[in-house]
Scaffold this active site. Structure first.
Site, PDB file in Angstrom:
ATOM      1  N   ASN A  95       0.832  -1.203   0.000  1.00 30.26           N
ATOM      2  CA  ASN A  95       0.000   0.000   0.000  1.00 30.26           C
ATOM      3  C   ASN A  95       0.867   1.253   0.000  1.00 30.26           C
ATOM      4  O   ASN A  95       1.957   1.286   0.569  1.00 30.26           O
ATOM      5  CB  ASN A  95      -1.011   0.002   1.147  1.00 30.26           C
ATOM      6  CG  ASN A  95      -0.415  -0.123   2.533  1.00 30.26           C
ATOM      7  OD1 ASN A  95       0.468  -0.945   2.774  1.00 30.26           O
ATOM      8  ND2 ASN A  95      -0.914   0.679   3.463  1.00 30.26           N
ATOM      9  N   GLU A 117       0.290   5.310   0.608  1.00 30.05           N
ATOM     10  CA  GLU A 117      -0.622   6.360   1.041  1.00 30.05           C
ATOM     11  C   GLU A 117      -0.183   7.726   0.521  1.00 30.05           C
ATOM     12  O   GLU A 117       0.944   7.896   0.048  1.00 30.05           O
ATOM     13  CB  GLU A 117      -0.708   6.385   2.572  1.00 30.05           C
ATOM     14  CG  GLU A 117      -1.366   5.152   3.123  1.00 30.05           C
ATOM     15  CD  GLU A 117      -1.501   5.171   4.630  1.00 30.05           C
ATOM     16  OE1 GLU A 117      -2.185   4.278   5.143  1.00 30.05           O
ATOM     17  OE2 GLU A 117      -0.932   6.055   5.311  1.00 30.05           O
ATOM     18  N   CYS A 137      -3.977   0.666  -2.705  1.00 25.59           N
ATOM     19  CA  CYS A 137      -3.829  -0.566  -1.922  1.00 25.59           C
ATOM     20  C   CYS A 137      -2.755  -1.476  -2.518  1.00 25.59           C
ATOM     21  O   CYS A 137      -2.441  -1.397  -3.707  1.00 25.59           O
ATOM     22  CB  CYS A 137      -5.144  -1.329  -1.888  1.00 25.59           C
ATOM     23  SG  CYS A 137      -6.504  -0.436  -1.114  1.00 25.59           S
ATOM     24  N   GLU A 140      -2.835  -4.670  -3.205  1.00 23.21           N
ATOM     25  CA  GLU A 140      -3.324  -5.572  -4.244  1.00 23.21           C
ATOM     26  C   GLU A 140      -3.326  -4.900  -5.611  1.00 23.21           C
ATOM     27  O   GLU A 140      -2.895  -5.467  -6.612  1.00 23.21           O
ATOM     28  CB  GLU A 140      -4.743  -6.061  -3.919  1.00 23.21           C
ATOM     29  CG  GLU A 140      -4.853  -6.814  -2.621  1.00 23.21           C
ATOM     30  CD  GLU A 140      -5.178  -5.936  -1.413  1.00 23.21           C
ATOM     31  OE1 GLU A 140      -4.533  -4.858  -1.236  1.00 23.21           O
ATOM     32  OE2 GLU A 140      -6.059  -6.322  -0.636  1.00 23.21           O
ATOM     33  N   CYS A 163     -10.143  -4.923   0.474  1.00 23.61           N
ATOM     34  CA  CYS A 163     -11.249  -3.956   0.477  1.00 23.61           C
ATOM     35  C   CYS A 163     -12.137  -4.183  -0.753  1.00 23.61           C
ATOM     36  O   CYS A 163     -11.796  -4.938  -1.664  1.00 23.61           O
ATOM     37  CB  CYS A 163     -10.702  -2.534   0.505  1.00 23.61           C
ATOM     38  SG  CYS A 163      -9.973  -1.975  -1.060  1.00 23.61           S
ATOM     39  N   CYS A 206     -10.491  -3.338  -4.178  1.00 25.03           N
ATOM     40  CA  CYS A 206      -9.537  -4.372  -4.607  1.00 25.03           C
ATOM     41  C   CYS A 206     -10.268  -5.631  -5.071  1.00 25.03           C
ATOM     42  O   CYS A 206      -9.863  -6.269  -6.035  1.00 25.03           O
ATOM     43  CB  CYS A 206      -8.546  -4.692  -3.494  1.00 25.03           C
ATOM     44  SG  CYS A 206      -7.342  -3.370  -3.254  1.00 25.03           S
TER      45      CYS A 206
END
Length: 160
Positions: A61, A63, A72, A74, A112, A115
């Site tokens: 990830n 940010e 993210c 993934e 999430c 994803c």
């Protein structure tokens, strides 16, 4: 009329129950997690992806102070793979996530919704299920045999 849907999944109490390939993916996802850029949430996620050619690629990830500009783990892995190997099928995805401070008893961290939708796009494109594993640092692991198991009412190109 009321209908129900069920999913089946495998549960591994710890990583020692994983096969050789699964253990390798777990370790690669843990390594990727350590390189995550998460100064705002302190929630680190790593992802390792096994392709049909045997290659493993990872992501983590990333940010950004301007939410929601981050991405993210993934999707960082999947988008890079799709850009570089668009015709190579994805066999397995392994996710390891949790707070930066390792400790506590955190359950396996699932992907999430965004994803799940992105992974579903690749599963649909390749017309072949993708094994998905997710874990936390306490090494409990959940495995589903297809992305659609986590997203039974998925949106795809057939709706367009």
């Amino acid at each position: 009329m009321k209908k129900e849907t069920q999913i089946s999944y495998e549960y591994f109490q710890n990583s020692s129950e994983l096969s050789g390939t699964e253990s390798t993916l777990f370790e690669k996802a843990k390594e990727a997690r350590e390189k995550a850029y998460a100064p705002y949430s302190d929630f680190l996620v790593g992802c390792a992806v096994l392709l049909e050619n045997g290659e493993i690629y990872s992501g983590n990830n990333q940010e950004n102070a301007a939410y929601p500009s981050g991405l993210c783990a993934e999707r960082t892995a999947l988008f890079w793979i799709a850009a570089n190997f668009p015709e190579v099928k994805i066999k397995k995805i392994f996710i390891v996530g949790g707070p930066r401070a390792v400790g506590g008893n955190h359950p396996p961290i699932p992907p999430c919704g965004a994803c799940r939708q992105s992974m579903m796009e690749y599963e649909t494109k390749q017309k072949e299920n993708i094994d998905l594993y997710f874990s936390s640092m306490n090494e409990e692991v959940v495995k589903v045999n297809a992305i659609k198991d986590l997203l039974p009412f998925y949106f795809d190109a057939t709706f367009l």
